[in-house]
Structures are given as C-alpha cells and as structure tokens.
Design an enzyme around this catalytic site. Structure first.
Site, mmCIF file in Angstrom:
data_model
loop_
_atom_site.group_PDB
_atom_site.id
_atom_site.type_symbol
_atom_site.label_atom_id
_atom_site.label_comp_id
_atom_site.label_asym_id
_atom_site.label_seq_id
_atom_site.Cartn_x
_atom_site.Cartn_y
_atom_site.Cartn_z
ATOM 1 N N GLU A 1 0.002 25.194 21.541
ATOM 2 C CA GLU A 1 0.666 25.631 20.314
ATOM 3 C C GLU A 1 1.264 26.908 20.806
ATOM 4 O O GLU A 1 0.754 27.729 21.586
ATOM 5 C CB GLU A 1 -0.369 25.969 19.423
ATOM 6 C CG GLU A 1 -1.157 24.733 18.963
ATOM 7 C CD GLU A 1 -2.123 25.192 18.060
ATOM 8 O OE1 GLU A 1 -2.279 26.211 17.652
ATOM 9 O OE2 GLU A 1 -3.035 23.987 17.613
ATOM 10 N N LYS B 1 1.903 30.842 20.701
ATOM 11 C CA LYS B 1 0.923 31.915 20.046
ATOM 12 C C LYS B 1 1.917 33.209 19.155
ATOM 13 O O LYS B 1 2.508 33.834 19.760
ATOM 14 C CB LYS B 1 0.030 32.559 21.394
ATOM 15 C CG LYS B 1 -0.991 33.617 20.718
ATOM 16 C CD LYS B 1 -1.625 34.096 21.732
ATOM 17 C CE LYS B 1 -2.872 35.102 21.453
ATOM 18 N NZ LYS B 1 -2.291 36.223 20.462
ATOM 19 N N ASP C 1 2.777 35.975 17.010
ATOM 20 C CA ASP C 1 2.442 37.421 17.007
ATOM 21 C C ASP C 1 2.223 38.060 15.604
ATOM 22 O O ASP C 1 3.412 38.479 15.047
ATOM 23 C CB ASP C 1 3.470 38.174 17.960
ATOM 24 C CG ASP C 1 2.790 39.251 18.430
ATOM 25 O OD1 ASP C 1 1.615 39.439 18.219
ATOM 26 O OD2 ASP C 1 3.301 40.178 19.325
ATOM 27 N N ARG D 1 -8.978 39.244 9.463
ATOM 28 C CA ARG D 1 -9.995 38.940 10.252
ATOM 29 C C ARG D 1 -11.214 39.978 10.389
ATOM 30 O O ARG D 1 -12.240 39.629 10.396
ATOM 31 C CB ARG D 1 -9.427 38.748 11.590
ATOM 32 C CG ARG D 1 -10.763 38.203 12.372
ATOM 33 C CD ARG D 1 -10.321 37.864 14.037
ATOM 34 N NE ARG D 1 -9.602 38.989 14.646
ATOM 35 C CZ ARG D 1 -9.143 38.722 15.888
ATOM 36 N NH1 ARG D 1 -9.481 37.778 16.627
ATOM 37 N NH2 ARG D 1 -8.778 40.027 16.526
ATOM 38 N N GLU E 1 -1.709 32.368 10.827
ATOM 39 C CA GLU E 1 -1.177 33.866 11.235
ATOM 40 C C GLU E 1 -0.127 34.139 10.418
ATOM 41 O O GLU E 1 0.894 33.331 9.996
ATOM 42 C CB GLU E 1 -0.228 33.654 12.525
ATOM 43 C CG GLU E 1 -0.373 34.836 13.289
ATOM 44 C CD GLU E 1 -1.708 35.510 14.085
ATOM 45 O OE1 GLU E 1 -2.516 34.985 13.947
ATOM 46 O OE2 GLU E 1 -1.466 36.368 14.879
ATOM 47 N N TYR F 1 -2.884 27.279 11.756
ATOM 48 C CA TYR F 1 -3.152 26.916 13.215
ATOM 49 C C TYR F 1 -4.697 26.368 13.412
ATOM 50 O O TYR F 1 -5.234 25.939 14.277
ATOM 51 C CB TYR F 1 -2.783 27.702 14.210
ATOM 52 C CG TYR F 1 -3.643 29.208 14.138
ATOM 53 C CD1 TYR F 1 -4.884 29.277 14.165
ATOM 54 C CD2 TYR F 1 -2.682 30.099 13.845
ATOM 55 C CE1 TYR F 1 -5.334 30.561 14.194
ATOM 56 C CE2 TYR F 1 -3.353 31.581 13.971
ATOM 57 C CZ TYR F 1 -4.848 31.609 13.822
ATOM 58 O OH TYR F 1 -5.331 32.990 13.712
ATOM 59 N N LYS G 1 -1.007 34.125 28.015
ATOM 60 C CA LYS G 1 0.132 35.055 27.807
ATOM 61 C C LYS G 1 1.376 35.224 28.524
ATOM 62 O O LYS G 1 1.511 35.095 29.597
ATOM 63 C CB LYS G 1 -0.631 36.617 27.515
ATOM 64 C CG LYS G 1 -1.833 36.638 26.949
ATOM 65 C CD LYS G 1 -1.392 36.759 25.302
ATOM 66 C CE LYS G 1 -1.096 38.034 24.826
ATOM 67 N NZ LYS G 1 -2.087 39.223 24.698
ATOM 68 N N CYS H 1 28.377 69.090 39.093
ATOM 69 C CA CYS H 1 28.293 67.550 39.596
ATOM 70 C C CYS H 1 27.110 67.835 40.632
ATOM 71 O O CYS H 1 27.446 68.583 41.536
ATOM 72 C CB CYS H 1 29.463 67.173 39.934
ATOM 73 S SG CYS H 1 29.434 65.336 40.860
ATOM 74 N N CYS I 1 29.301 66.453 43.975
ATOM 75 C CA CYS I 1 30.542 67.360 44.658
ATOM 76 C C CYS I 1 30.584 68.775 44.049
ATOM 77 O O CYS I 1 31.395 69.432 44.586
ATOM 78 C CB CYS I 1 31.833 66.675 44.344
ATOM 79 S SG CYS I 1 32.172 66.684 42.448
ATOM 80 N N CYS J 1 31.752 64.586 35.367
ATOM 81 C CA CYS J 1 32.355 65.553 36.666
ATOM 82 C C CYS J 1 33.710 65.574 36.610
ATOM 83 O O CYS J 1 34.518 64.685 36.395
ATOM 84 C CB CYS J 1 31.828 64.713 37.960
ATOM 85 S SG CYS J 1 32.686 65.184 39.406
ATOM 86 N N CYS K 1 35.484 63.615 44.221
ATOM 87 C CA CYS K 1 34.061 63.670 44.024
ATOM 88 C C CYS K 1 33.629 62.079 44.847
ATOM 89 O O CYS K 1 34.085 60.864 44.336
ATOM 90 C CB CYS K 1 33.651 63.614 42.843
ATOM 91 S SG CYS K 1 31.680 62.901 42.591
HETATM 92 S S1 IVH Z 1 -6.567 29.884 17.519
HETATM 93 C C1 IVH Z 1 -10.947 29.776 18.155
HETATM 94 N N1 IVH Z 1 -4.034 29.419 17.768
HETATM 95 O O1 IVH Z 1 -4.162 34.969 18.332
HETATM 96 C C2 IVH Z 1 -9.388 29.988 18.079
HETATM 97 N N2 IVH Z 1 -4.819 31.668 17.333
HETATM 98 O O2 IVH Z 1 -5.839 36.434 20.521
HETATM 99 C C3 IVH Z 1 -9.093 31.086 17.267
HETATM 100 N N3 IVH Z 1 -3.059 33.411 17.082
HETATM 101 O O3 IVH Z 1 -7.097 35.704 16.442
HETATM 102 C C4 IVH Z 1 -7.548 31.430 17.302
HETATM 103 N N4 IVH Z 1 -1.413 32.042 17.287
HETATM 104 O O4 IVH Z 1 -4.635 35.686 15.358
HETATM 105 C C5 IVH Z 1 -5.094 30.328 17.561
HETATM 106 N N5 IVH Z 1 -1.694 28.782 17.506
HETATM 107 C C6 IVH Z 1 -2.715 29.907 17.685
HETATM 108 C C7 IVH Z 1 -2.334 31.062 17.281
HETATM 109 C C8 IVH Z 1 -3.384 32.255 17.397
HETATM 110 C C9 IVH Z 1 -1.845 33.215 17.123
HETATM 111 C C10 IVH Z 1 -3.735 34.663 17.275
HETATM 112 C C11 IVH Z 1 -4.693 34.757 16.133
HETATM 113 C C12 IVH Z 1 -6.025 34.978 17.151
HETATM 114 C C13 IVH Z 1 -5.521 35.511 18.346
HETATM 115 C C14 IVH Z 1 -6.149 35.418 19.363
#
Ligand code: IVH
Length: 687
Positions: A125, A127, A129, A148, A195, A247, A334, A426, A429, A444, A450
């Site tokens: 999946e 990730k 942000d 959280r 998220e 997620y 990452k 400059c 030169c 310059c 130059c």
């Molecule tokens: S799973 C036990 N899936 O990343 C698994 N987290 O660095 C818990 N995040 O706290 C998280 N996309 O805020 C999961 N596809 C995804 C995610 C995701 C973003 C974030 C989430 C988590 C953090 C961990």
C-alpha cells in the site's frame, strides 16, 4: 562503557544524552502539538537513532519518558483524551532492499516456512503522509474520532472529523455498494483506522490563502492537515479541504474480514476511500512494486513518503505479533528523504555566461531525493538573506522529484553568525559590479574580458543541443582561454592548431579530431546556431521558433521588434533582447567572423516536410538528461510534429525519458511505439 568516539561526536554537537532527549522532546512537541516542525523528518530520525545508540552504549537504565520509548506526544489538554479500543501500532522503517529481504525472511522464519516459500501473500500500500486517526463506529454510526496520541490515548477530534467528506457518518450498508459483499454484518464496535491528509492542490490553495492573509504558510501538506484537524473551531477545519484514506481496523476487524485485502474491500463498500494496492509473494515482487509506486509519486495528487508491506492474512499476522510498538508482520519502506540537513562549508560567487554573479553554497555532501548533493545555488543576495545562509550554517536541503536541489533555509541560526556580503568587484576578473534597474541580480561589467564569462559562453556555444562540438571539453576551453588562444566564440574557428601541438595531452590525433568536429559544426541548422549565440531570453525553444519563422539569419537580423513579437512565444522582453543583441557592434563583428569562417546556418527545406515525425502526434514523458521536456516539445513542433499531453489511441509515438510512469504503462498497453532519449536527440538533430 561509553563509546568515546560517538560520545565525543555528540558532545561536539553540544548534545549530551540529556540534551538530546530534551531536544527531541521539543521537536516532538513542535511536530505533534504545534504542527510546526523546525527540522525535516530525516533529521529527526537521525537524532533519534543517535540517542538510541548513545543510550545503548551508556548502559544506564533508559527513562520511560525518553523519546526512544514513546510514540508521538501525550495528548494535549485542549481536546478531551480518548482511550482507543485497541492500541494503534506504528511501523518500523526500512530504507533499502536488504532490509526488505530481511523482513520477508523474518516473516517466513517466524511462520516456520522454508526460506524460499512463496505461499504467503504480502499486500503493498502507498504510505500516505498525513496523520493517523481512529474512528469508532458503534452499530455503524460514527461516535468518536481520535488522533493517535501515544498509541493508547489520543485527542477527541470528532467535530472536526465530521467535516471531512471522505468519512461517512454512518457506514453504508445498502445493497448497491455492497453488491459483492452482501453477507455484510456490521460489528457492534468497529474501529476504522486511516490517514487524514491534505491533497497537493488543497495545500497549494491553503498556503496561497495564508500568504494573502499575511499568515505563516505551512511547511508541508502533513503539517497543514494536522494543524487543520486540531482547530478548536470546526468551521475552520471545514474550510481546509481535508481527505481520508482508510487502511486498517482495530476492534471489530476480525469480525469483518480474514485478511487485509478483504478488509480494504469491506471498508470501501462501507463508503471509505481506499488506495490502490498490489500483492507480492517475495522480496523481489515487493521491491518491484516499490519502484513502480515511486515512479508514480510525483504525479499522484497527494504526498506519499514510501510504501507499506503487510502480511495479508490476519491469522498469520496474529501468529507473528508485535515487538515494542511495531508489528512484525508489517514494515514501511521509505522513499529517499526529500529534505535533509547538512552543513554549509563555503559560499562562493560564481560568474555565469551573461555575467550574473550568483552565490553558491558548497555543502557537505548529503544524499537527498536519491542523489548526492554537494552544491546548491542561493540565487541572489536577497534569497541568501531570507534563508539566513552563512558559512558553517546547518541548512535544510530539498530535492523533490527531478527538481534541482535547493537550500530551503538555515536552522538553529547562530547569533554570532557572520552573513556573507556581496562582492563589489567580480571575483574572477575584478571588474566592477552593477545591477540592472529593477533586478536583484548582481552583474560583472567585464564582458568577454572576464574569463569566467568567456568560459561559460564558450561552454554554452559548444554544448550538445547548440553547436555540439565534440572533444571541446571544459578543461580544453579553460586552457584555451587561460593561454589566450581564444577571446570570443568566433576565435574557435580561427584557432591556430599548430600552436596546440606542444601542449601536453594534445596529440596529433586529438588535434585532427578537434579540427574535424569544429569543421562539422559549421553545418548546424539555424535554430541551433541561434541557441548557441546565447542571446538573453533565447533558449532552444525560442531559437527553433525564430528559425522556422524567419528562415534565415539575415531575415532575423533585419527584423524589428514588431516583426519579432509576431513569432509565437516571443514577447516584448524577448524581442527587445534580440534587437539589442544584433545592435551591438561587438556581436555583429563576431557574427561576421563566424560567417567568414564558413558557418552556414540554414533552415533545411526538407526539415519540416521530410522529417520522420512530421505530422505525427507524439507525447513526451519523464525527464531527459540533455534537453528540457518543454524545449524538446517546442523543437519538435518546429519540425512539424504535433505534441500532445496525454496518451491515447491517436498517439503515434511516446518518447519516454527517465522515471517515465503512468504514460509509459498506458502506451505499452495500447501497443504504441515507444522511443527513448537517444532516439529523441537523433530526431531533433535530423538534417
Ligand atoms: S498501517 C500496524 N498503512 O504511517 C500498522 N499506516 O509510520 C499501522 N500510514 O501510523 C499502520 N499510510 O499514520 C499503515 N497504508 C498505510 C499507511 C500508514 C500511512 C501512516 C500511519 C502510521 C504511520 C507509521
């Protein structure tokens, strides 16, 4: 025993264990509470790892409130605290292929499987942000939404969450959206996890509004999302265009599904947005998905900072369990950090082809956005002051996608810092410097006397895409200038080759080759010749447009501003620059000598009609090393090609550069001819 060298290192950074803990606590507070971090995530991670190492080496007991032992920051007192039904875990991070191979191996071993077993599925999946939220639904109705917090207890942000259109107040159970899942049973209590994020477009809008209202812009979409969600007035949150991807689930997950993939389909059927996922059975498969998501990253409408791999089957997840705060069955892979911190070793003043003197930061080499960066332009004095850059400063360096690396700003600015002053002569030169009215750029006054300007101008003249003189490298140019063999571009065609023969490293063969390539360059088409002249504001695209419009150098030189403005893409500023270039006696002299030396810039008739791409619809995607995409598009247009922006069945050819993504896949799907950069250059140089 404390490891001396590392402890010394920490001390040299003025960070004892205690100071490091305090500093990280402050960063946690700024990140989680104020939504206004001072340092990039990668720098935070580095400090956290440094603290972990120092704590391990000290042998002392680690206090429970050390940042190495806690997740996030304790909930604030502004919002009511809410205990989650099931703990929200975090993810361990991995940065390279070895760590992913080790993750797969650990999972297989933990499940008692063979090392090369392929029977278990992992889901991949993106990730997102943003920030994690726990949504508690009781009998299908949203009751509590909490951040959280520390994983066990978070802040109640229900009112604000209700303003997010992606989050259903009631889980949808109608037959239509649950067509494939009509066995749906809603658990009494279901904790949906996901998220909250802000799209790139919403972020740009918000920051534009912030600036217009003279408010501080947000550092990135994630901080903007967090700041918007933790507003005391839900009306403000409602104006902030937040989004949500589901997620996972806490309480109730097992009643709903037996695997992550099945859970995501159920959540989707309940009315949640979920991301596109993929499955893989081994590390190679996971890494392939990682690459393909990374390629799509820049074109995605929201920010992602990596991908997450999860063992798909819930029973298997349970068998593996968790260590500390992260599950064994999942890991975050990452992407290379796009913002990192490094030190400014020096600030130098560089003189460019047009005499503009630019401050450039020499940096301690640092990996950012997947490349190592050791230099970055600071543009001009105003920028340098705004970013508070000085020699010895710690600065944030950013490189996103294919964008040129830049210094964002200095952090922890030293009160004793000595900021550089702009030179009054400059640096190359020693001629006096000046500024054009209304410009911040320092220039310059030395012109071609130059050597820096002359060197840069010659480098531009001989470059690929310009006169393309092979064998005329930077070193040779510098030497020709230093030894006064050449004093302007025409001088390249008046070289006394015999006088080079006593130069070390200049054998007879090299000289003959050089002579041949200089000779060959005399036939370059007008567009390239114009580009090579280095007229201000005339890049390769404008040069191509001018060449095809006027058809000859003579006609162009005779054209007044009005005639020039008639050329597509030529505005008053460009027209004025072209006129003043051809009005200057020195330039006319150079052109006369170039023509006398046998240069014949022309627009070949067949260039338009006989070009292999003439009349065809082409799409360019990805990035190219030798030419900017827009410039290539313009040049192709001048060759009678129809450039288009999206791939369809009407596309004749897709030209794919580095990091081509979705368009390349689509072209493959449609069976469209695909060409690479080498082929593009052949086509552009067709004659
Ligand atoms: S799973 C036990 N899936 O990343 C698994 N987290 O660095 C818990 N995040 O706290 C998280 N996309 O805020 C999961 N596809 C995804 C995610 C995701 C973003 C974030 C989430 C988590 C953090 C961990």
């Amino acid at each position: 025993m404390i490891n001396k060298s590392k402890a010394d290192q920490a001390l040299s950074l003025n960070l004892s264990i205690e100071a490091l803990r305090n500093s990280l606590k402050e960063h946690n507070y700024r990140y989680y509470r104020l939504d206004a971090p001072l340092i990039p995530d990668a720098e935070y991670d580095r400090l956290l790892r440094q603290l972990e190492a120092l704590e391990a080496e000290s042998g002392e007991p680690v206090p429970a409130d050390s940042p190495t032992q806690t997740v996030g920051a304790p909930p604030s007192h502004t919002f009511t605290s809410r205990q989650h039904g099931e703990q929200l875990l975090s993810l361990a991070n991995a940065f390279d292929a070895e760590a992913i191979e080790a993750f797969v191996e650990r999972n297989r071993e933990g499940l008692g499987l063979e090392a090369d077993d392929q029977s278990v599925q992992f889901i991949v999946e993106p990730k997102v942000d943003g920030l994690a939220i726990n949504l508690r639904y009781e009998r299908g109705v949203l009751c509590i939404a909490a951040t959280r917090g520390d994983g066990t207890t978070g802040e109640d942000v229900t009112d604000n969450i209700r303003t997010i259109a992606d989050i259903p107040w009631c889980l949808q159970t109608d037959a239509e959206s649950n067509a494939q899942t009509n066995d749906i049973v809603i658990p009494d209590v279901l904790e949906v996890r996901g998220e909250v994020y802000m799209s790139k477009a919403a972020f740009a809008d918000l920051n534009a509004r912030q600036l217009a209202e003279k408010a501080e812009p947000f550092a990135n979409p994630r901080n903007a999302a967090a700041g918007s969600l933790r507003q005391l007035d839900a009306k403000i949150t409602a104006q902030r265009a937040l989004s949500f991807f589901a997620y996972g689930a806490g309480l109730g997950a097992r009643e709903l599904a037996a695997s992550q993939s099945a859970l995501l389909s159920k959540l989707h059927a309940f009315g949640f947005a979920v991301q596109q996922t993929a499955m893989a059975v081994d590390a190679a498969g996971l890494l392939q998905r990682y690459q393909s998501v990374m390629q799509q990253r820049a074109s995605m409408p929201y920010e992602i900072d990596g991908v997450v791999y999860k063992l798909d089957d819930f029973d298997l997840q349970q068998r593996l369990g968790a260590v500390a705060r992260s599950p064994r069955w999942a890991i975050a892979h990452k992407f290379p950090a796009e913002e990192v911190v490094t030190l400014v070793d020096n600030i130098i003043w560089q003189v460019g082809r047009t005499g503009v003197i630019t401050p450039v930061a020499d940096l301690q080499p640092v990996a950012v956005g997947g490349v190592t960066v050791s230099r970055a332009t600071l543009h001009n004095m105003d920028e340098l002051r705004r970013k508070q850059v000085y020699v010895g400063a710690r600065v944030i360096v950013r490189r996103a996608g294919d964008v040129i690396p830049e210094v964002v700003k200095a952090i922890d600015v030293d009160e004793q810092a000595v900021f550089p002053v702009q030179p009054d002569v400059c640096p190359v030169c020693q001629a006096s410097v000046f500024k054009l009215e209304g410009e911040v750029a320092l220039r310059c006054s030395g012109g071609l006397s130059c050597s820096a300007q002359l060197i840069e101008r010659l480098r531009h003249f001989v470059a690929r895409g310009a006169m393309d003189i092979e064998g005329m490298g930077d070193k040779l140019i510098a030497r020709l200038v230093e030894e006064e063999k050449v004093s302007d571009i025409a001088g390249l065609f008046e070289l006394n080759y015999a006088s080079l023969s006593d130069w070390t490293g200049m054998g007879e063969k090299k000289i003959t080759n050089l002579q041949t390539s200089i000779q060959q360059s005399k036939q370059r088409p007008l567009a390239r010749f114009l580009h090579a002249l280095g007229i201000r504001h005339v890049g390769s695209a404008t040069a191509a447009a001018l060449a095809s419009h006027f058809g000859s150098l003579d006609a162009l030189m005779q054209a007044g501003e009005e005639a020039l403005i008639a050329v597509p893409d030529v505005g008053p500023e460009v027209a004025a620059s072209i006129c003043s270039f051809f009005a200057e006696a020195h330039n006319l002299d150079v052109i006369e000598r170039l023509l006398a030396a046998g240069i014949e810039p022309s627009v070949p008739e067949q260039q338009v009609s006989n070009h292999p791409l003439a009349g065809k619809t082409i799409v360019l995607t990805g990035s190219f090393a030798a030419i900017a995409r827009r410039a290539a598009q313009e040049q192709l247009r001048a060759l009678g090609v129809k450039p288009a922006s999206s791939v369809s069945k009407n596309t004749d050819v897709l030209i794919a550069g580095e990091k081509a993504g979705a368009k390349l896949s689509k072209a493959r799907e449609l069976g469209i001819e695909i060409a690479d950069e080498a082929q593009l250059l052949v086509w552009l140089n067709w004659q």
